[in-house]
Write a protein that holds these residues in place. Structure first.
Motif, PDB file in Angstrom:
ATOM      1  N   TYR B 216       0.825  -1.220   0.000  1.00 10.86           N
ATOM      2  CA  TYR B 216       0.000   0.000   0.000  1.00 10.86           C
ATOM      3  C   TYR B 216       0.847   1.253   0.000  1.00 10.86           C
ATOM      4  O   TYR B 216       2.022   1.235   0.369  1.00 10.86           O
ATOM      5  CB  TYR B 216      -0.949  -0.015   1.203  1.00 10.86           C
ATOM      6  N   ARG B 217       0.193   2.343  -0.425  1.00 11.01           N
ATOM      7  CA  ARG B 217       0.773   3.678  -0.271  1.00 11.01           C
ATOM      8  C   ARG B 217       0.406   4.172   1.117  1.00 11.01           C
ATOM      9  O   ARG B 217      -0.777   4.209   1.482  1.00 11.01           O
ATOM     10  CB  ARG B 217       0.179   4.626  -1.312  1.00 11.01           C
ATOM     11  N   ALA B 218       1.413   4.566   1.893  1.00 15.12           N
ATOM     12  CA  ALA B 218       1.150   5.030   3.261  1.00 15.12           C
ATOM     13  C   ALA B 218       0.754   6.498   3.201  1.00 15.12           C
ATOM     14  O   ALA B 218       1.539   7.402   3.482  1.00 15.12           O
ATOM     15  CB  ALA B 218       2.381   4.810   4.132  1.00 15.12           C
ATOM     16  N   LYS B 219      -0.508   6.707   2.854  1.00 14.37           N
ATOM     17  CA  LYS B 219      -0.997   8.085   2.643  1.00 14.37           C
ATOM     18  C   LYS B 219      -0.939   8.914   3.924  1.00 14.37           C
ATOM     19  O   LYS B 219      -0.682  10.117   3.884  1.00 14.37           O
ATOM     20  CB  LYS B 219      -2.444   8.033   2.122  1.00 14.37           C
ATOM     21  N   ALA B 220      -1.148   8.240   5.064  1.00 15.26           N
ATOM     22  CA  ALA B 220      -1.114   8.977   6.337  1.00 15.26           C
ATOM     23  C   ALA B 220       0.285   9.527   6.586  1.00 15.26           C
ATOM     24  O   ALA B 220       0.444  10.645   7.109  1.00 15.26           O
ATOM     25  CB  ALA B 220      -1.541   8.063   7.486  1.00 15.26           C
ATOM     26  N   VAL B 221       1.302   8.752   6.208  1.00 19.64           N
ATOM     27  CA  VAL B 221       2.676   9.241   6.366  1.00 19.64           C
ATOM     28  C   VAL B 221       2.910  10.410   5.410  1.00 19.64           C
ATOM     29  O   VAL B 221       3.464  11.445   5.788  1.00 19.64           O
ATOM     30  CB  VAL B 221       3.690   8.103   6.070  1.00 19.64           C
ATOM     31  N   GLU B 222       2.452  10.224   4.187  1.00 19.50           N
ATOM     32  CA  GLU B 222       2.675  11.252   3.162  1.00 19.50           C
ATOM     33  C   GLU B 222       2.045  12.578   3.590  1.00 19.50           C
ATOM     34  O   GLU B 222       2.625  13.647   3.433  1.00 19.50           O
ATOM     35  CB  GLU B 222       2.092  10.781   1.828  1.00 19.50           C
ATOM     36  N   LYS B 223       0.853  12.458   4.176  1.00 20.33           N
ATOM     37  CA  LYS B 223       0.112  13.652   4.584  1.00 20.33           C
ATOM     38  C   LYS B 223       0.810  14.354   5.749  1.00 20.33           C
ATOM     39  O   LYS B 223       0.910  15.572   5.791  1.00 20.33           O
ATOM     40  CB  LYS B 223      -1.301  13.224   4.995  1.00 20.33           C
ATOM     41  N   ALA B 224       1.303  13.540   6.673  1.00 23.50           N
ATOM     42  CA  ALA B 224       1.894  14.117   7.882  1.00 23.50           C
ATOM     43  C   ALA B 224       3.347  14.554   7.672  1.00 23.50           C
ATOM     44  O   ALA B 224       3.946  15.182   8.542  1.00 23.50           O
ATOM     45  CB  ALA B 224       1.833  13.094   9.020  1.00 23.50           C
ATOM     46  N   TYR B 225       3.903  14.212   6.535  1.00 26.02           N
ATOM     47  CA  TYR B 225       5.331  14.460   6.319  1.00 26.02           C
ATOM     48  C   TYR B 225       5.638  15.950   6.392  1.00 26.02           C
ATOM     49  O   TYR B 225       5.008  16.773   5.732  1.00 26.02           O
ATOM     50  CB  TYR B 225       5.743  13.919   4.946  1.00 26.02           C
ATOM     51  N   ASP B 226       6.614  16.296   7.240  1.00 22.46           N
ATOM     52  CA  ASP B 226       6.960  17.700   7.440  1.00 22.46           C
ATOM     53  C   ASP B 226       8.449  17.936   7.214  1.00 22.46           C
ATOM     54  O   ASP B 226       9.020  18.908   7.705  1.00 22.46           O
ATOM     55  CB  ASP B 226       6.573  18.128   8.862  1.00 22.46           C
ATOM     56  N   GLY B 227       9.056  17.021   6.494  1.00 26.63           N
ATOM     57  CA  GLY B 227      10.495  17.171   6.250  1.00 26.63           C
ATOM     58  C   GLY B 227      11.329  16.412   7.258  1.00 26.63           C
ATOM     59  O   GLY B 227      12.483  16.096   7.005  1.00 26.63           O
ATOM     60  N   SER B 228      10.738  16.125   8.423  1.00 29.15           N
ATOM     61  CA  SER B 228      11.447  15.318   9.414  1.00 29.15           C
ATOM     62  C   SER B 228      11.009  13.859   9.254  1.00 29.15           C
ATOM     63  O   SER B 228      10.292  13.523   8.314  1.00 29.15           O
ATOM     64  CB  SER B 228      11.110  15.806  10.822  1.00 29.15           C
ATOM     65  N   THR B 229      11.437  13.015  10.191  1.00 28.80           N
ATOM     66  CA  THR B 229      11.041  11.604  10.119  1.00 28.80           C
ATOM     67  C   THR B 229       9.853  11.307  11.035  1.00 28.80           C
ATOM     68  O   THR B 229       9.451  10.154  11.187  1.00 28.80           O
ATOM     69  CB  THR B 229      12.216  10.679  10.527  1.00 28.80           C
ATOM     70  N   ASP B 230       9.288  12.318  11.626  1.00 25.06           N
ATOM     71  CA  ASP B 230       8.218  12.109  12.607  1.00 25.06           C
ATOM     72  C   ASP B 230       6.993  11.400  12.032  1.00 25.06           C
ATOM     73  O   ASP B 230       6.287  10.672  12.731  1.00 25.06           O
ATOM     74  CB  ASP B 230       7.767  13.450  13.212  1.00 25.06           C
ATOM     75  N   ALA B 231       6.760  11.645  10.754  1.00 20.98           N
ATOM     76  CA  ALA B 231       5.564  11.067  10.128  1.00 20.98           C
ATOM     77  C   ALA B 231       5.575   9.545  10.139  1.00 20.98           C
ATOM     78  O   ALA B 231       4.542   8.901   9.907  1.00 20.98           O
ATOM     79  CB  ALA B 231       5.426  11.589   8.704  1.00 20.98           C
ATOM     80  N   ALA B 232       6.734   8.960  10.402  1.00 18.91           N
ATOM     81  CA  ALA B 232       6.850   7.499  10.403  1.00 18.91           C
ATOM     82  C   ALA B 232       5.870   6.834  11.358  1.00 18.91           C
ATOM     83  O   ALA B 232       5.466   5.681  11.143  1.00 18.91           O
ATOM     84  CB  ALA B 232       8.281   7.087  10.755  1.00 18.91           C
ATOM     85  N   THR B 233       5.466   7.525  12.387  1.00 19.48           N
ATOM     86  CA  THR B 233       4.545   6.925  13.367  1.00 19.48           C
ATOM     87  C   THR B 233       3.196   6.574  12.721  1.00 19.48           C
ATOM     88  O   THR B 233       2.426   5.820  13.280  1.00 19.48           O
ATOM     89  CB  THR B 233       4.270   7.892  14.541  1.00 19.48           C
ATOM     90  N   HIS B 234       2.933   7.149  11.533  1.00 16.64           N
ATOM     91  CA  HIS B 234       1.659   6.860  10.863  1.00 16.64           C
ATOM     92  C   HIS B 234       1.752   5.702   9.870  1.00 16.64           C
ATOM     93  O   HIS B 234       0.836   5.494   9.073  1.00 16.64           O
ATOM     94  CB  HIS B 234       1.176   8.120  10.126  1.00 16.64           C
ATOM     95  N   ALA B 235       2.859   4.950   9.920  1.00 14.38           N
ATOM     96  CA  ALA B 235       3.135   3.938   8.890  1.00 14.38           C
ATOM     97  C   ALA B 235       2.000   2.939   8.694  1.00 14.38           C
ATOM     98  O   ALA B 235       1.766   2.467   7.589  1.00 14.38           O
ATOM     99  CB  ALA B 235       4.427   3.206   9.216  1.00 14.38           C
ATOM    100  N   VAL B 236       1.316   2.565   9.784  1.00 17.47           N
ATOM    101  CA  VAL B 236       0.295   1.523   9.642  1.00 17.47           C
ATOM    102  C   VAL B 236      -1.104   2.042   9.970  1.00 17.47           C
ATOM    103  O   VAL B 236      -2.015   1.265  10.256  1.00 17.47           O
ATOM    104  CB  VAL B 236       0.620   0.274  10.512  1.00 17.47           C
ATOM    105  N   ASP B 237      -1.271   3.344   9.897  1.00 21.27           N
ATOM    106  CA  ASP B 237      -2.601   3.910  10.183  1.00 21.27           C
ATOM    107  C   ASP B 237      -3.647   3.272   9.268  1.00 21.27           C
ATOM    108  O   ASP B 237      -3.497   3.267   8.046  1.00 21.27           O
ATOM    109  CB  ASP B 237      -2.602   5.433   9.950  1.00 21.27           C
ATOM    110  N   GLY B 238      -4.663   2.736   9.875  1.00 19.92           N
ATOM    111  CA  GLY B 238      -5.773   2.174   9.111  1.00 19.92           C
ATOM    112  C   GLY B 238      -5.438   0.869   8.388  1.00 19.92           C
ATOM    113  O   GLY B 238      -6.192   0.421   7.527  1.00 19.92           O
ATOM    114  N   VAL B 239      -4.324   0.263   8.743  1.00 20.71           N
ATOM    115  CA  VAL B 239      -3.881  -0.936   8.024  1.00 20.71           C
ATOM    116  C   VAL B 239      -4.078  -2.182   8.888  1.00 20.71           C
ATOM    117  O   VAL B 239      -3.815  -2.156  10.094  1.00 20.71           O
ATOM    118  CB  VAL B 239      -2.378  -0.801   7.645  1.00 20.71           C
ATOM    119  N   ASP B 240      -4.568  -3.248   8.269  1.00 24.32           N
ATOM    120  CA  ASP B 240      -4.704  -4.524   8.965  1.00 24.32           C
ATOM    121  C   ASP B 240      -3.354  -5.253   8.833  1.00 24.32           C
ATOM    122  O   ASP B 240      -3.027  -5.773   7.771  1.00 24.32           O
ATOM    123  CB  ASP B 240      -5.843  -5.319   8.304  1.00 24.32           C
TER     124      ASP B 240
END
Lengths: 786, 265
Positions: B216-240
């Motif tokens: 899958y495309r990790a859209k939650a990460v893409e959306k939260a991406y702010d130039g840092s690596t913090d968005a990584a916490t959203h890697a499995v948002d909504g994923v089984d």
């Protein structure tokens, strides 16, 4: 001529192996040969309701189809070792049928066999055999198997127990000492089940000769004579002298090719039924399902220490799986090859081990490299390191404190353990000192502290191991329940030209006997190695033998050869004395010739050999020929020992263990070929690391093996490993003529706890005290989270 | 480990291949590198009666530059892809990805088209194909069409390919800043988690394989991406998140975050 002993002579056998020209059983193609395929149960536990072979019988290329109804091997496959209950009750021994009749007891158990013109046609037809099963509940964990209401493996043994056995001091005494101990450390874990994974799958060809009423069985076995004895006398009831068993090159065994398997007896039986040769070669799936597995202990241990860190008592209770049936040596593995090593290298005054051995719905468990000793070393070495760290002591220091004092078995007696055996010779501290120096132990602790400040998790693990091998004095093992003697045969045939053919009952399946044995034979006779040939693996060439396992080839098999060499030299001296017109007492033998002491009168080994076979000018009354065979029954086991150290780095984010260094200092007695010993240590160490970090046979609830291929069963690979740094000390064995102890299993016995101790050391400050093997990234990460 | 009986035809053109597929339907299987199909056949999990070997089709094993795109023929092996100067210079993330697949023998035989068509949920390419917004070109008797990466993967061993369609090529946009990070399964060396990150001026695109039954495309990460690596916490948002004995869903979810973080860094 010089001395070959102690030199890293390159292995003679490697030329053919490296060129792909080894002669393995599956390479043999006999005229008119048929192929066998199995119909195997997909269930771990089931009733067989019906077997319909009619479609298969009609299929293209099919020669015959057989089921249990056809009467093959009505006695089943026997067990070679009887371990009785501690209360005296006899070991419970179920029949192990060649083909399952009514009941299935593990996945892969064969129900029918199809014989066809090609392997592919046999496979195709096997798919046409219709078997109706009624699946039943299964139990695969040995502790679970002992619970009330657990699914029964054999109806006649409702508690699933094969035996309940103990060894060591009185249990109450050990418990009392633990009560009073200053500190008690405890461990509960599973020594996980492993698949042996020899690179060559098992392969058998039986060739029945109608005219001679004789069979030849080509088999990938570690012990051709024992297979012949078991199969002829116990399984098929055919005269032993009518069967020739041949085992040429064998691609690894690690124990799994010791045992007499049902498939071996089936090809032999079928070959007479159809009067044609029959071949079966396992594929890798069958190897995972059918080769006897190793380990599988559920362990609960306690070790007590006094204030200074001296071990005062050790108590262990284990459930050790036998699998569905008793394989050839299975009962001995978690008992006499395990409990007898509970002394370790330490002066522990009170030891008690209790072993309950249940049947489970799994393929049988038997010896796997180390066979009981790795399991003993693992729990002892984990307990010692854990206890030391809990008491704030250095894990190296606590070992030095507890080591048995040096004894050479000559000037000082052997060391009597609390667990039946007497160690032959030992000098333990120098091995650990040498390993600690090699790894830079003192500097490491500074490095570790520094690394921790930077968030790097470094750890060092120590394992100091001992094992009992050179199997084995027949009277001793007989008293312990073995149904075979464990002596060895060495036959030295000096040819008329002075070339020497040596026949050994041991068997090389990777160990390099053709080289190492030739080295000491050439040295003892003072002749070039090229003049010596080593022959093994054919019951019609070698008089008898017990094969290779338990690191016994050189210490037992080599000693038998030495006895025959001594006989050759003794007779040769009589011939030499006659030719030199001197008395035997005036002769000395060196450099391949007999010399009259103090003169230049001499006669070469070759001339004496020729005289023995052309006895014209010959001592009166002396038989011609120079050809001797000897049986050697060792006086004791041998007890190699050593120290293994591992340094690991654990990845904080993923839990992945990076093995940075592995240092060994092993004492395997005298060394004939250092390169071969190094190779044996390397291979063993890697198998031990495999158990620590990667390997595990996993079953699901229904008894299906979910690690039945290399997609799911993780073997160690080169990129998982550091360079292995090997060192040695030498404490000769006092009771065999070569002073050798055995190196084949050492690596696998010592290495596993070193790795686990290192990982626990790296994570100790986080509160981690134990992690279940294999230490997968997931398990390590989860341990760090708690 | 002997397959059931089958016929074998080696074709020299895509037309010949699609005609045969049309003729034999479900009885036929397309053979490319054979590194998933042959093992399955040896275990008799798959018993096609005819194999159509497409490895000899001319032009299907070429890597070409076309404007802003790199076109990778479906029959290109992993070895070919990881060694191609064109890929290394213009689409390095794909070379990186190919280099992590299997071992030398697998990389010498296995192909990108075969891997994508097989669609193993732990295969490596899907993460990169998704992160690059690649387009998959397919052909059947009825003609050719292009499938967007995001529409292609539909489940375990399930793709948008119709039964009669054969992948002919994969079209990748050129990528300057891409990164593939993989956590290997210790036995198979497939991805427990594989994360592909492609950065451009507009942000980041993240493809993840191994974690769910469909890459899958990790859209939650893409959306939260702010130039840092913090968005990584959203890697499995909504994923089984998948679970097996190497990595249960808790650990696998954790690993996904770790590997996204690495890939974003």
């Amino acid at each position: 001529m010089g001395s070959y002993i102690g030199k890293s002579v390159k292995r003679r056998e490697d030329a053919r192996f490296l060129k792909g020209e080894g002669k393995y059983t599956d390479d043999i193609k006999l005229p008119n040969m048929t192929h066998m395929a199995f119909v195997r149960s997909p269930y771990a536990s089931a009733n067989v309701l019906s077997v319909d072979t009619s479609e298969a019988e009609k299929a293209e290329g099919v020669v015959a189809v057989f089921t249990a109804e056809d009467g093959c091997g009505q006695y089943g496959v026997p067990c070679g070792w009887q371990v009785n209950f501690k209360n005296g009750e006899t070991m419970r021994e179920p029949q192990h049928p060649l083909l399952a009749k009514d009941k299935i007891r593990h996945v892969g158990e064969p129900v029918a066999i199809v014989i066809a013109e090609t392997q592919a046609l046999a496979r195709d037809a096997a798919e046409l055999v219709a078997v109706e099963y009624e699946e039943l509940p299964a139990v695969t964990n040995p502790k679970e198997a002992m619970k009330d209401g657990a699914p029964k493996v054999h109806d006649q043994f409702p508690d699933n127990m094969a035996f309940d056995w103990c060894i060591g001091n009185d249990r109450a005494e050990v418990e009392a000492a633990l009560e009073k101990a200053h500190h008690v450390t405890e461990l509960e874990f599973i020594n996980q089940r492993l698949a042996p994974n020899a690179i060559e799958p098992r392969s058998y060809i039986a060739d029945y000769d109608v005219n001679g009423d004789k069979w030849t069985l080509y088999t990938s076995t570690q012990n051709p004579h024992l297979i012949r004895l078991l199969m002829c006398a116990f399984v098929l009831g055919i005269p032993e002298h009518k069967v020739r068993v041949v085992s040429y090159d064998v691609g690894g065994g690690f124990g799994s090719k010791i045992y007499h398997y049902t498939e071996e007896a089936l090809v032999t039986w079928v070959s007479r039924e159809i009067a044609r040769p029959v071949k079966w070669t396992a594929d890798r799936s069958e190897a995972f399902l059918m080769d006897a597995h190793g380990r599988d202990h559920v362990v609960k241990s306690k070790m007590g220490f006094d204030k200074e860190g001296h071990i005062v008592a050790h108590l262990t209770d284990e459930y050790c799986s036998m699998g569905a049936y008793l394989s050839t040596f299975a009962p001995a593995i978690p008992t006499y090859l395990h409990g007898t090593l509970f002394q370790g290298l330490y002066k522990t005054p009170l030891i008690h081990l209790n072993v309950v051995a249940p049947f489970t719905h799994t393929v049988p468990v038997d010896a796997y490299r180390g066979a009981g000793r790795p399991e003993a070393t693992y729990l002892i070495e984990r307990l010692v390191s854990k206890g030391a760290k809990e008491m704030g002591m250095d894990p190296a220091e606590i070992r030095f404190k507890n080591f048995i004092e040096p004894f050479d078995g000559v000037n000082q007696p052997g060391y009597q353990t609390q667990v039946a055996l007497q160690y032959d010779s030992g000098n333990y501290a120098p091995a650990l000192e040498k390993a600690l120096d090699a790894i830079g132990y003192k500097d490491f602790r500074k490095e570790q502290a520094e690394a921790r400040k930077n968030g790097k998790l470094l750890g060092l693990g120590i394992s100091t191991w001992i094992e009992g091998c050179g199997i084995a004095p027949s009277a001793v093992v007989g008293a312990l329940g073995a149904r075979a003697g464990l002596y060895e045969v060495g036959h030295v045939r000096v040819q008329p030209t002075g070339k020497v053919s040596v026949y050994t009952g041991t068997h090389s399946h990777g160990q390099g006997h053709e080289t190492a044995f030739a080295q000491f034979v050439a040295d003892r006779l003072g002749i070039p190695m090229d003049d010596v040939e080593i022959i093994h693996g054919d019951t019609e060439q070698v008089a008898f033998g017990m094969g290779t396992y338990g690191s016994r080839s050189l210490s037992v098999g080599g000693s038998a050869i030495v006895k025959s060499i001594e006989k050759v030299l003794e007779k040769g001296a009589k011939i030499a004395a006659h030719k030199l017109e001197a008395s035997v007492e005036d002769l000395e033998y060196a450099g391949g010739k007999w010399t009259v002491k103090g003169t230049d009168k001499s006669i070469s080994f070759g001339d004496v050999s020729l005289t023995a076979y052309v006895p014209h000018d010959y001592p009166q009354g002396l038989e011609p020929g120079l050809d001797f065979s000897s049986f050697y029954d060792p006086a004791n086991f041998t007890f190699p020992f050593g120290a293994h150290l591992a340094i690991v780095e654990v990845d904080q984010d993923t839990g992945k263990v990076d093995l940075k260094r592995f240092v060994t200092c092993d004492d395997v007695g005298n060394i004939i070929n250092p390169m071969i010993v190094d190779g044996q240590i390397h291979g063993g160490v890697v198998q031990g690391i495999g158990q620590a970090l990667l390997e595990e046979v996993v079953f699901d609830e229904s008894g299906q093996m979910i690690t039945g291929s290399y997609m799911d069963y993780a073997m160690p690979r080169a990129d998982d490993l550091p360079m292995i740094e090997t060192h040695n000390t030498v404490t000769p064995c006092p009771h065999n003529p070569l002073g050798v102890k055995g190196a084949g299993e050492a690596g696998a016995i010592g290495s596993t706890p070193a790795v686990v101790n290192a990982v626990v050391d790296a994570l100790w400050h986080l509160g981690v005290r134990d992690i279940q093997m294999p230490l997968t990234p997931q398990r390590v990460w989860k341990a760090m989270q708690q | 480990m002997i397959p059931a009986k089958f016929d074998y035809i080696k074709v020299s053109s895509i037309n010949e291949a699609v005609d045969l597929v049309d003729k034999h339907g479900f009885d036929a299987k397309i053979l490319a590198g054979g590194h998933s199909l042959i093992p399955a056949m040896k275990l008799r999990l798959n018993t096609p009666s005819i194999l159509i070997d497409i490895s000899g089709i001319e032009g299907m094993n070429e890597i070409k530059e076309s404007g802003d795109e790199i076109i990778v023929g479906a029959n290109c092996t992993h070895k070919q892809i990881m060694s191609s100067d064109l890929v290394k210079n213009q689409l390095n993330i794909l070379a990186q990805t190919a280099a992590t697949i299997g071992d030398v023998q697998v990389r010498n035989r296995g192909t990108i088209g075969g891997s994508l068509a097989h669609s193993d949920p732990s295969a490596d390419y899907p993460a990169t194909v998704l992160a690059c917004d690649a387009k998959i070109e397919v052909t059947s008797k009825n003609g050719s069409r292009t499938i967007d990466a995001e529409d292609f993967f539909q489940g375990i061993f399930t793709t948008a390919l119709e039964d009669d369609e054969i992948i002919t090529a994969v079209r990748f946009p050129k990528v300057k800043d891409g990164n593939y990070q993989k956590f290997y399964q210790s036995a198979s060396r497939f991805a427990v988690v594989g994360v592909a990150v492609v950065k451009d001026g507009n942000g980041v695109k993240v493809g993840i394989t191994g974690v769910a039954d469909t890459p899958y495309r990790a859209k939650a990460v893409e959306k939260a991406y702010d130039g840092s690596t913090d968005a990584a916490t959203h890697a499995v948002d909504g994923v089984d998140v998948m679970s097996d004995h190497f990595a249960d869903s808790e650990y696998r979810a954790h690993l996904a975050k770790v590997m996204v973080k690495k890939a974003l860094a």
